[in-house]
Scaffold this motif. Structure first.
Motif, mmCIF file in Angstrom:
data_model
loop_
_atom_site.group_PDB
_atom_site.id
_atom_site.type_symbol
_atom_site.label_atom_id
_atom_site.label_comp_id
_atom_site.label_asym_id
_atom_site.label_seq_id
_atom_site.Cartn_x
_atom_site.Cartn_y
_atom_site.Cartn_z
ATOM 1 N N HIS A 1 35.697 35.827 32.051
ATOM 2 C CA HIS A 1 36.711 36.709 32.628
ATOM 3 C C HIS A 1 36.131 37.595 33.726
ATOM 4 O O HIS A 1 36.779 37.830 34.751
ATOM 5 C CB HIS A 1 37.339 37.571 31.531
ATOM 6 C CG HIS A 1 38.232 36.807 30.609
ATOM 7 N ND1 HIS A 1 39.035 37.408 29.663
ATOM 8 C CD2 HIS A 1 38.460 35.465 30.482
ATOM 9 C CE1 HIS A 1 39.722 36.491 29.008
ATOM 10 N NE2 HIS A 1 39.382 35.305 29.487
ATOM 11 N N TYR A 2 34.914 38.076 33.516
ATOM 12 C CA TYR A 2 34.307 38.907 34.549
ATOM 13 C C TYR A 2 33.949 38.063 35.766
ATOM 14 O O TYR A 2 34.091 38.511 36.911
ATOM 15 C CB TYR A 2 33.062 39.624 34.024
ATOM 16 C CG TYR A 2 32.599 40.720 34.947
ATOM 17 C CD1 TYR A 2 33.232 41.957 34.939
ATOM 18 C CD2 TYR A 2 31.573 40.509 35.859
ATOM 19 C CE1 TYR A 2 32.846 42.974 35.799
ATOM 20 C CE2 TYR A 2 31.180 41.520 36.728
ATOM 21 C CZ TYR A 2 31.817 42.742 36.695
ATOM 22 O OH TYR A 2 31.440 43.734 37.554
ATOM 23 N N LYS A 3 33.527 36.841 35.533
ATOM 24 C CA LYS A 3 33.182 35.955 36.649
ATOM 25 C C LYS A 3 34.412 35.655 37.508
ATOM 26 O O LYS A 3 34.285 35.458 38.723
ATOM 27 C CB LYS A 3 32.570 34.652 36.124
ATOM 28 C CG LYS A 3 32.057 33.721 37.215
ATOM 29 C CD LYS A 3 31.298 32.554 36.608
ATOM 30 C CE LYS A 3 30.832 31.614 37.725
ATOM 31 N NZ LYS A 3 31.942 30.884 38.341
ATOM 32 N N ASP A 4 35.588 35.635 36.917
ATOM 33 C CA ASP A 4 36.806 35.454 37.704
ATOM 34 C C ASP A 4 36.968 36.592 38.717
ATOM 35 O O ASP A 4 37.411 36.368 39.850
ATOM 36 C CB ASP A 4 38.031 35.405 36.790
ATOM 37 C CG ASP A 4 38.156 34.091 36.042
ATOM 38 O OD1 ASP A 4 37.515 33.109 36.469
ATOM 39 O OD2 ASP A 4 38.879 34.044 35.025
ATOM 40 N N GLN A 5 36.628 37.801 38.307
ATOM 41 C CA GLN A 5 36.700 38.935 39.230
ATOM 42 C C GLN A 5 35.663 38.787 40.347
ATOM 43 O O GLN A 5 35.946 39.063 41.515
ATOM 44 C CB GLN A 5 36.450 40.242 38.476
ATOM 45 C CG GLN A 5 37.477 40.545 37.405
ATOM 46 C CD GLN A 5 37.176 41.835 36.677
ATOM 47 O OE1 GLN A 5 36.972 42.872 37.301
ATOM 48 N NE2 GLN A 5 37.136 41.781 35.360
ATOM 49 N N VAL A 6 34.472 38.344 39.968
ATOM 50 C CA VAL A 6 33.417 38.124 40.965
ATOM 51 C C VAL A 6 33.829 37.039 41.952
ATOM 52 O O VAL A 6 33.587 37.149 43.156
ATOM 53 C CB VAL A 6 32.091 37.754 40.267
ATOM 54 C CG1 VAL A 6 31.050 37.281 41.280
ATOM 55 C CG2 VAL A 6 31.556 38.943 39.479
ATOM 56 N N HIS B 1 36.774 36.279 42.981
ATOM 57 C CA HIS B 1 37.734 36.835 43.941
ATOM 58 C C HIS B 1 37.009 37.619 45.028
ATOM 59 O O HIS B 1 37.285 37.448 46.227
ATOM 60 C CB HIS B 1 38.730 37.729 43.205
ATOM 61 C CG HIS B 1 39.762 38.345 44.085
ATOM 62 N ND1 HIS B 1 40.870 37.660 44.527
ATOM 63 C CD2 HIS B 1 39.851 39.579 44.638
ATOM 64 C CE1 HIS B 1 41.602 38.438 45.295
ATOM 65 N NE2 HIS B 1 41.007 39.616 45.388
ATOM 66 N N LYS B 2 36.070 38.472 44.637
ATOM 67 C CA LYS B 2 35.337 39.269 45.616
ATOM 68 C C LYS B 2 34.447 38.384 46.474
ATOM 69 O O LYS B 2 34.334 38.584 47.696
ATOM 70 C CB LYS B 2 34.490 40.330 44.903
ATOM 71 C CG LYS B 2 33.804 41.297 45.873
ATOM 72 C CD LYS B 2 34.831 42.064 46.705
ATOM 73 C CE LYS B 2 34.191 43.049 47.662
ATOM 74 N NZ LYS B 2 35.177 43.769 48.469
#
Length: 423
Positions: free
Chosen positions: A310-315, A317-318
């Protein structure tokens, strides 16, 4: 680096031109000579545009360049730009960044040649409305902060593609397009983009079935009526095999382009938000890349834990925003790549996909690092999971809701008040 507006009237001895042989750069060689009287050295970065490089040297020299460098950057392109973005799962509004991560690489090599040649300016043919001007110039700033940049689209008289074509015809510059086929295209090993003409109006359907429009594949309607299966093996997030055949990175993308293209995979029709503020409509062909992204994501489903995924999904995007915005050579992008690499230690295994008329359907995924447990997930009787434990979990997980509801009941009984409705 000097202001581009001030460079209009400056004089230079030697200008290095980012040269593709397309419309913009084809007219730039004679235009630069007419307006600056400088020696023009053309540089083309080979990032897999194939036939577009044919006859390029002859054309560049015939139109006034003193020499042409054709730099083979395909291996570096795939290994150092494409695969790091693939591992990150990076995209920008569903666009898989084909042009975005090619420009920094090409610009870096152009700077190296400009320095070696003793040039006092670098010129590019990017428009003042596009993203590529940013990608080129940020890379130049990173490696040659004092180099002048000439961007004629910001001030020249050839301020439309129709005027450029007329200029080319008047100067006997050979073009592979005409006023009727004047789509703005960018091609490399990873993708092909189409912009302009009827595509400028989102009300118009993209002419996917028009002969000659698509170049890397066919429309879904024209794809075979039977599905095709493809299996990709990954080692630490990097694809290494296709259908049990060990391949070099460039070969993997090329092979998957062929497989995906004939099955109508990877066609994206999108109105995207450009960095410069406007919306722009384009059609992208990314057959092999779309397959790789789907396979990599599927493998991560069983090899990454929930919090990391889930955190990698945010990464992702950035990461995609940074690449799209031309910020490849920044500390943040480098730091994000370090995080991504650490997540890929267990992303090893095989993914089989079924390709059918533009669709990618998962068929199989296996990994020695799989976190999926049949014993835990089964609906059959098992000894691995005590279902009675779930009652305690739910009591604790739902405790804030219970407390709120109890307080609400007390308020209603004592004061006729209650918490705001949450429905």
């Amino acid at each position: 680096m000097s202001s581009n507006l001030n460079n209009k009237n400056k004089s230079y001895k030697k200008i290095v031109l980012a040269y593709s042989g397309g419309l913009d750069t084809s007219v730039l060689i004679p235009w630069l000579k007419e307006n600056y009287g400088a020696e023009i050295i053309a540089v083309s970065g080979n990032v897999g545009q194939a036939s577009e490089l044919e006859g390029l040297e002859e054309k560049a020299l015939a139109t006034g360049a003193s020499k042409l460098y054709i730099e083979d950057l395909t291996k570096e392109f795939v290994e150092d730009y494409i695969f790091p973005s693939l591992k990150a799962g990076a995209a920008y509004e569903d666009y898989l960044l084909g042009t975005s991560f090619a420009r920094p690489l090409i610009a870096k090599r152009i700077v190296e040649i400009a320095k070696a040649e003793g040039a006092d300016a670098i010129c590019h043919g990017c428009t003042g409305k596009g993203n590529d001007q940013v990608r080129f110039e940020l890379a130049i700033k990173a490696f040659a902060p004092d180099m002048d940049v000439i961007a004629p689209w910001r001030f020249w008289e050839l301020n439309s593609r129709e005027k450029e074509i007329a200029y080319a015809e008047a100067h006997n510059i050979p073009l592979k397009i005409n006023k009727e086929t004047n789509y703005s295209k960018d091609k490399n090993l990873w993708h092909l983009s189409h912009e302009g003409l009827d595509l400028e109006d989102p009300a118009n359907e993209a002419p996917l079935n028009k002969p000659g429009f698509l170049e890397l594949g066919v429309s879904p309607e024209q794809a075979p009526d039977t599905p095709e299966y493809v299996t990709i093996h990954f080692e630490k997030g990097v694809p290494t095999m296709v259908n049990d055949q060990q391949l070099e990175p460039v070969e993997i993308v090329a092979v998957l382009n062929e497989i995906g293209g004939k099955n109508g995979i990877g066609i994206l029709d999108i109105v995207e938000n450009r960095l410069v503020g406007m919306k722009s409509r384009g059609v992208y062909e990314t057959p092999g890349g779309t397959i790789l992204y789907a396979a990599h994501k599927k493998l991560e489903e069983i090899t990454l834990d929930k919090e990391t995924s889930h955190y990698k999904d945010q990464v992702a995007h950035k990461f995609g925003e940074l690449v799209y915005n031309g910020l490849w050579y920044t500390p943040l992008r480098k730091a994000l790549s370090a995080f991504v690499d650490s997540t890929q230690e267990t992303v090893t295994g095989d993914v089989t996909l079924k390709l059918y008329k533009g669709n990618i359907i998962p068929a199989s995924v296996t990994s020695p690092y799989s976190l999926y447990s049949n014993a835990m997930a089964t609906f059959d009787e098992d000894d691995a999971y005590d279902q009675a434990d779930s009652a305690g979990f739910i009591n604790l997980f739902g405790l804030p809701l219970k407390v709120r509801a109890l307080n609400n009941m007390a308020l209603e009984q004592n004061e006729g008040q209650s918490f705001p409705d949450v429905e």
